[in-house]
Design a protein around this motif. Structure first.
Motif, PDB file in Angstrom:
ATOM      1  N   ALA A  15       0.860  -1.196   0.000  1.00 17.30           N
ATOM      2  CA  ALA A  15       0.000   0.000   0.000  1.00 17.30           C
ATOM      3  C   ALA A  15       0.888   1.235   0.000  1.00 17.30           C
ATOM      4  CB  ALA A  15      -0.900  -0.005   1.237  1.00 17.30           C
ATOM      5  N   PRO A  16       0.506   2.272  -0.758  1.00 20.38           N
ATOM      6  CA  PRO A  16       1.297   3.501  -0.736  1.00 20.38           C
ATOM      7  C   PRO A  16       1.308   4.081   0.679  1.00 20.38           C
ATOM      8  CG  PRO A  16      -0.352   3.542  -2.496  1.00 20.38           C
ATOM      9  CD  PRO A  16      -0.673   2.370  -1.638  1.00 20.38           C
ATOM     10  N   GLY A  17       2.483   4.410   1.163  1.00 25.92           N
ATOM     11  CA  GLY A  17       2.597   4.913   2.537  1.00 25.92           C
ATOM     12  C   GLY A  17       3.298   3.901   3.432  1.00 25.92           C
ATOM     13  N   MET A  18       3.428   2.656   2.968  1.00 27.51           N
ATOM     14  CA  MET A  18       4.139   1.667   3.791  1.00 27.51           C
ATOM     15  C   MET A  18       5.587   2.112   4.005  1.00 27.51           C
ATOM     16  SD  MET A  18       2.869  -2.126   2.678  1.00 27.51           S
ATOM     17  CE  MET A  18       1.476  -2.883   3.504  1.00 27.51           C
ATOM     18  N   ASN A  19       6.170   2.736   2.984  1.00 24.53           N
ATOM     19  CA  ASN A  19       7.560   3.206   3.139  1.00 24.53           C
ATOM     20  C   ASN A  19       7.655   4.307   4.188  1.00 24.53           C
ATOM     21  OD1 ASN A  19       8.970   1.563   1.316  1.00 24.53           O
ATOM     22  ND2 ASN A  19       8.206   2.782  -0.412  1.00 24.53           N
ATOM     23  N   ALA A  20       6.634   5.157   4.224  1.00 25.04           N
ATOM     24  CA  ALA A  20       6.645   6.241   5.213  1.00 25.04           C
ATOM     25  C   ALA A  20       6.548   5.654   6.623  1.00 25.04           C
ATOM     26  CB  ALA A  20       5.491   7.204   4.941  1.00 25.04           C
ATOM     27  N   ALA A  21       5.756   4.589   6.777  1.00 23.88           N
ATOM     28  CA  ALA A  21       5.629   3.942   8.093  1.00 23.88           C
ATOM     29  C   ALA A  21       6.946   3.263   8.474  1.00 23.88           C
ATOM     30  CB  ALA A  21       4.486   2.931   8.065  1.00 23.88           C
ATOM     31  N   PHE A  22       7.558   2.577   7.518  1.00 21.06           N
ATOM     32  CA  PHE A  22       8.853   1.909   7.730  1.00 21.06           C
ATOM     33  C   PHE A  22       9.899   2.949   8.150  1.00 21.06           C
ATOM     34  CE2 PHE A  22      12.618   0.547   4.857  1.00 21.06           C
ATOM     35  CZ  PHE A  22      13.306  -0.036   5.915  1.00 21.06           C
ATOM     36  N   ARG A  23       9.932   4.054   7.422  1.00 18.95           N
ATOM     37  CA  ARG A  23      10.890   5.129   7.724  1.00 18.95           C
ATOM     38  C   ARG A  23      10.701   5.649   9.150  1.00 18.95           C
ATOM     39  NH1 ARG A  23       9.923  10.633   7.254  1.00 18.95           N
ATOM     40  NH2 ARG A  23      11.675  11.991   6.674  1.00 18.95           N
ATOM     41  N   ALA A  24       9.427   5.820   9.529  1.00 20.15           N
ATOM     42  CA  ALA A  24       9.136   6.350  10.866  1.00 20.15           C
ATOM     43  C   ALA A  24       9.599   5.362  11.940  1.00 20.15           C
ATOM     44  CB  ALA A  24       7.639   6.621  11.006  1.00 20.15           C
ATOM     45  N   VAL A  25       9.390   4.071  11.694  1.00 16.92           N
ATOM     46  CA  VAL A  25       9.802   3.062  12.684  1.00 16.92           C
ATOM     47  C   VAL A  25      11.328   3.113  12.845  1.00 16.92           C
ATOM     48  CG1 VAL A  25       9.976   0.565  13.120  1.00 16.92           C
ATOM     49  CG2 VAL A  25       7.825   1.538  12.291  1.00 16.92           C
ATOM     50  N   LEU A 103       8.651  -6.469  17.339  1.00 16.02           N
ATOM     51  CA  LEU A 103       8.432  -6.499  15.892  1.00 16.02           C
ATOM     52  C   LEU A 103       7.235  -5.625  15.530  1.00 16.02           C
ATOM     53  CD1 LEU A 103       9.053  -7.858  13.071  1.00 16.02           C
ATOM     54  CD2 LEU A 103       7.342  -9.574  13.685  1.00 16.02           C
ATOM     55  N   VAL A 104       7.432  -4.767  14.536  1.00 11.37           N
ATOM     56  CA  VAL A 104       6.325  -3.972  14.011  1.00 11.37           C
ATOM     57  C   VAL A 104       5.886  -4.607  12.693  1.00 11.37           C
ATOM     58  CG1 VAL A 104       5.580  -1.705  13.179  1.00 11.37           C
ATOM     59  CG2 VAL A 104       7.242  -1.862  15.067  1.00 11.37           C
ATOM     60  N   VAL A 105       4.610  -4.951  12.604  1.00 18.26           N
ATOM     61  CA  VAL A 105       4.063  -5.583  11.402  1.00 18.26           C
ATOM     62  C   VAL A 105       3.134  -4.579  10.724  1.00 18.26           C
ATOM     63  CG1 VAL A 105       2.562  -7.438  10.564  1.00 18.26           C
ATOM     64  CG2 VAL A 105       4.248  -7.910  12.353  1.00 18.26           C
ATOM     65  N   ILE A 106       3.513  -4.173   9.518  1.00 20.86           N
ATOM     66  CA  ILE A 106       2.689  -3.215   8.766  1.00 20.86           C
ATOM     67  C   ILE A 106       1.914  -4.017   7.726  1.00 20.86           C
ATOM     68  CG2 ILE A 106       2.723  -1.134   7.327  1.00 20.86           C
ATOM     69  CD1 ILE A 106       5.643  -0.640   8.460  1.00 20.86           C
ATOM     70  N   GLY A 107       0.593  -4.060   7.863  1.00 20.70           N
ATOM     71  CA  GLY A 107      -0.198  -4.873   6.927  1.00 20.70           C
ATOM     72  C   GLY A 107      -1.666  -4.839   7.297  1.00 20.70           C
ATOM     73  N   GLY A 108      -2.401  -5.817   6.796  1.00 22.26           N
ATOM     74  CA  GLY A 108      -3.830  -5.885   7.054  1.00 22.26           C
ATOM     75  C   GLY A 108      -4.141  -6.821   8.217  1.00 22.26           C
ATOM     76  N   ASP A 109      -5.424  -7.182   8.369  1.00 21.47           N
ATOM     77  CA  ASP A 109      -5.769  -7.979   9.556  1.00 21.47           C
ATOM     78  C   ASP A 109      -5.236  -9.402   9.491  1.00 21.47           C
ATOM     79  OD1 ASP A 109      -7.652  -8.612   7.695  1.00 21.47           O
ATOM     80  OD2 ASP A 109      -9.386  -8.032   8.914  1.00 21.47           O
ATOM     81  N   ASP A 276      -1.505  10.062   3.472  1.00 21.85           N
ATOM     82  CA  ASP A 276      -0.902   8.751   3.744  1.00 21.85           C
ATOM     83  C   ASP A 276       0.499   8.880   4.333  1.00 21.85           C
ATOM     84  OD1 ASP A 276      -2.806   6.789   3.314  1.00 21.85           O
ATOM     85  OD2 ASP A 276      -2.648   6.985   1.142  1.00 21.85           O
ATOM     86  N   ARG A 277       1.267   9.851   3.859  1.00 24.29           N
ATOM     87  CA  ARG A 277       2.620  10.016   4.405  1.00 24.29           C
ATOM     88  C   ARG A 277       2.574  10.431   5.875  1.00 24.29           C
ATOM     89  NH1 ARG A 277       6.015  13.068  -0.444  1.00 24.29           N
ATOM     90  NH2 ARG A 277       4.791  12.191  -2.139  1.00 24.29           N
ATOM     91  N   VAL A 278       1.637  11.330   6.189  1.00 20.84           N
ATOM     92  CA  VAL A 278       1.584  11.840   7.564  1.00 20.84           C
ATOM     93  C   VAL A 278       1.028  10.777   8.518  1.00 20.84           C
ATOM     94  CG1 VAL A 278       0.564  13.593   9.077  1.00 20.84           C
ATOM     95  CG2 VAL A 278       1.439  14.252   6.831  1.00 20.84           C
ATOM     96  N   VAL A 279      -0.082  10.150   8.126  1.00 25.05           N
ATOM     97  CA  VAL A 279      -0.680   9.134   9.017  1.00 25.05           C
ATOM     98  C   VAL A 279       0.297   7.966   9.213  1.00 25.05           C
ATOM     99  CG1 VAL A 279      -2.570   7.476   9.289  1.00 25.05           C
ATOM    100  CG2 VAL A 279      -3.061   9.766   8.449  1.00 25.05           C
ATOM    101  N   ALA A 280       0.954   7.559   8.126  1.00 26.72           N
ATOM    102  CA  ALA A 280       1.922   6.458   8.236  1.00 26.72           C
ATOM    103  C   ALA A 280       3.050   6.841   9.182  1.00 26.72           C
ATOM    104  CB  ALA A 280       2.486   6.124   6.851  1.00 26.72           C
ATOM    105  N   SER A 281       3.493   8.079   9.116  1.00 27.72           N
ATOM    106  CA  SER A 281       4.582   8.528  10.000  1.00 27.72           C
ATOM    107  C   SER A 281       4.122   8.500  11.457  1.00 27.72           C
ATOM    108  CB  SER A 281       5.020   9.948   9.630  1.00 27.72           C
ATOM    109  OG  SER A 281       5.461   9.982   8.285  1.00 27.72           O
ATOM    110  N   GLN A 282       2.890   8.966  11.693  1.00 33.04           N
ATOM    111  CA  GLN A 282       2.359   8.975  13.067  1.00 33.04           C
ATOM    112  C   GLN A 282       2.209   7.555  13.591  1.00 33.04           C
ATOM    113  OE1 GLN A 282      -1.166  11.367  11.839  1.00 33.04           O
ATOM    114  NE2 GLN A 282      -0.855  12.400  13.791  1.00 33.04           N
ATOM    115  N   MET A 283       1.689   6.674  12.732  1.00 35.25           N
ATOM    116  CA  MET A 283       1.426   5.295  13.179  1.00 35.25           C
ATOM    117  C   MET A 283       2.734   4.542  13.428  1.00 35.25           C
ATOM    118  SD  MET A 283      -1.918   4.070  11.054  1.00 35.25           S
ATOM    119  CE  MET A 283      -3.568   4.476  11.647  1.00 35.25           C
ATOM    120  N   GLY A 284       3.713   4.737  12.546  1.00 36.08           N
ATOM    121  CA  GLY A 284       5.015   4.074  12.731  1.00 36.08           C
ATOM    122  C   GLY A 284       5.660   4.546  14.024  1.00 36.08           C
ATOM    123  N   TYR A 285       5.569   5.827  14.281  1.00 39.35           N
ATOM    124  CA  TYR A 285       6.151   6.394  15.507  1.00 39.35           C
ATOM    125  C   TYR A 285       5.482   5.795  16.742  1.00 39.35           C
ATOM    126  CZ  TYR A 285       7.768   9.669  18.998  1.00 39.35           C
ATOM    127  OH  TYR A 285       8.333  10.201  20.126  1.00 39.35           O
TER     128      TYR A 285
END
Ligand code: ADP
Ligand code: F6P
Length: 335
Positions: A15-25, A103-109, A276-285
């Protein structure tokens, strides 16, 4: 106390934004003094050994220039065998032996079910009980995770679908045709509903609402036609499907030329939107913050617009609520 080590992976559909979440983590983890590892190709990476292909330690620059990229730099995969307890044990052993306890898992249910199973796998290592603390971050274009009102990738996918349907409208209008467009969403009509409203679709079919072709498509087109409209857009969620047959039916039944388009994976790619970039960053953090507090079995979610977290069992037991109010608005004004 020894330095904390955590890992991050992406799993299921990208999903677009997964990289932003990865970066934040990575950045949040390093800023809190942790070692951070990236695991490649979802749960597969945990099962195929300690090599550069499967796992790499990250530094601040490892995630430079990726916030605007679509796809996932960690790659993703589906890994059916991860449903087996013996495979989950192997993965837990791999992480624990490497000194990784979070471990941080970025994905669906589906990915969250894997995370829950992994964190519930307790190993006896040299007489000490050990397990891996897991935190889920919702990443899927479908927005189909009940516990969170938003999933990373949804906004980008909707905007892509919107742009594509706007183009389809140009040609439908030029030919006085009806265009039947299928958007993604196997079990969830959110992309269809939102884009359907945004393009002024005459009819919107979603898996959550039982439909009748005569009432919900044909009658709506005829009514609209009577008011002078000569081209029509019908948006159909993937979970309803059948767009080619529907286009044929409209042609035969109403004598209006109709074309079917399946947008498909174009909706999964592309540079993530600002949201997506902002929410992913917040969620990864947030995920890293939880691991920093030694919390486990939680899912990061958005509730009432705020980023918070829930117990993974509660999260997975929740049922999605379809926005019927928005659906009714669409049915009233798209005529
Ligand atoms: P998503 O995470 O987007 O819902 P999937 O449902 O395909 O995608 O799940 C992604 C992966 O999560 C699966 O390939 C599998 O490795 C893991 N997974 C899914 N369900 C389970 C489960 N019940 N137990 C353990 N792992 C699971
Ligand atoms: O990412 C979610 C989703 O796009 C669904 O809407 C779709 O059914 C599915 O993934 C298709 O995934 P794949 O082609 O990777 O199997």
């Amino acid at each position: 106390m020894s330095q904390k080590a955590i890992a991050v992976l992406t799993s299921g559909g990208d999903a677009p934004g997964m990289n932003a979440a990865f970066r934040a983590v990575v950045r949040a983890g390093i800023s809190k003094g942790m070692k951070v590892y990236g695991i490649y190709r979802g749960y597969n990476g945990l099962l195929h050994g300690d090599s550069e292909e499967n796992i790499q330690e990250m530094n601040l620059r490892s995630v430079s220039e990726i916030i605007g990229n679509g796809g996932t730099k960690l790659y993703t995969a589906r890994c059916k065998e991860f449903e087996k307890p013996e495979v989950q044990r192997k993965a837990a052993e791999f992480l624990i032996k490497k000194g990784i306890d979070g471990l941080v898992v970025i994905g669906g249910d589906g990915s969250f079910r894997g995370a829950r199973a992994l964190s519930n796998t307790v190993l006896d290592i040299d007489g000490e009980k050990k397990s891996v603390k897991c935190i889920g971050v919702p990443g899927t274009i479908d927005n189909d995770i009940a516990c969170s009102e938003y999933t990373v990738g949804f906004d980008t996918a909707m905007n892509t679908a919107l742009q594509m349907i706007d183009r389809i409208r140009d040609t439908a209008q030029s030919h006085d045709r009806c265009s039947v467009v299928q958007v993604m969403g196997r079990h969830c009509g959110d992309i269809a509903l939102q884009t359907g409203i945004a393009v002024g679709a005459t009819a919107i079919l979603v898996p959550e609402v039982k439909y009748n072709i005569e009432r919900d498509v044909i009658t709506r087109i005829v009514k609209t036609q009577k008011t002078g409209k000569q081209h029509f857009i019908v948006v159909v969620a993937e979970g309803v499907g059948g767009v080619r047959d529907l286009a044929k039916y409209i042609e035969q039944r109403l004598g209006i030329e109709a074309r079917a388009t399946i947008l498909g994976h174009v909706q999964r790619g592309g540079s993530p939107t600002l949201r997506d970039r902002v929410v992913a960053s917040q969620m990864g953090y947030k995920a890293v913050e939880l691991l920093d507090h030694d919390v486990t079995n939680r899912v990061v979610v958005m509730q009432n617009g705020k980023i918070t977290d829930l117990d993974i069992n509660d999260a997975l037991n929740m049922e999605r609520v379809f926005d019927e109010e928005l659906y009714n608005i669409a049915m009233t004004i798209s005529i």
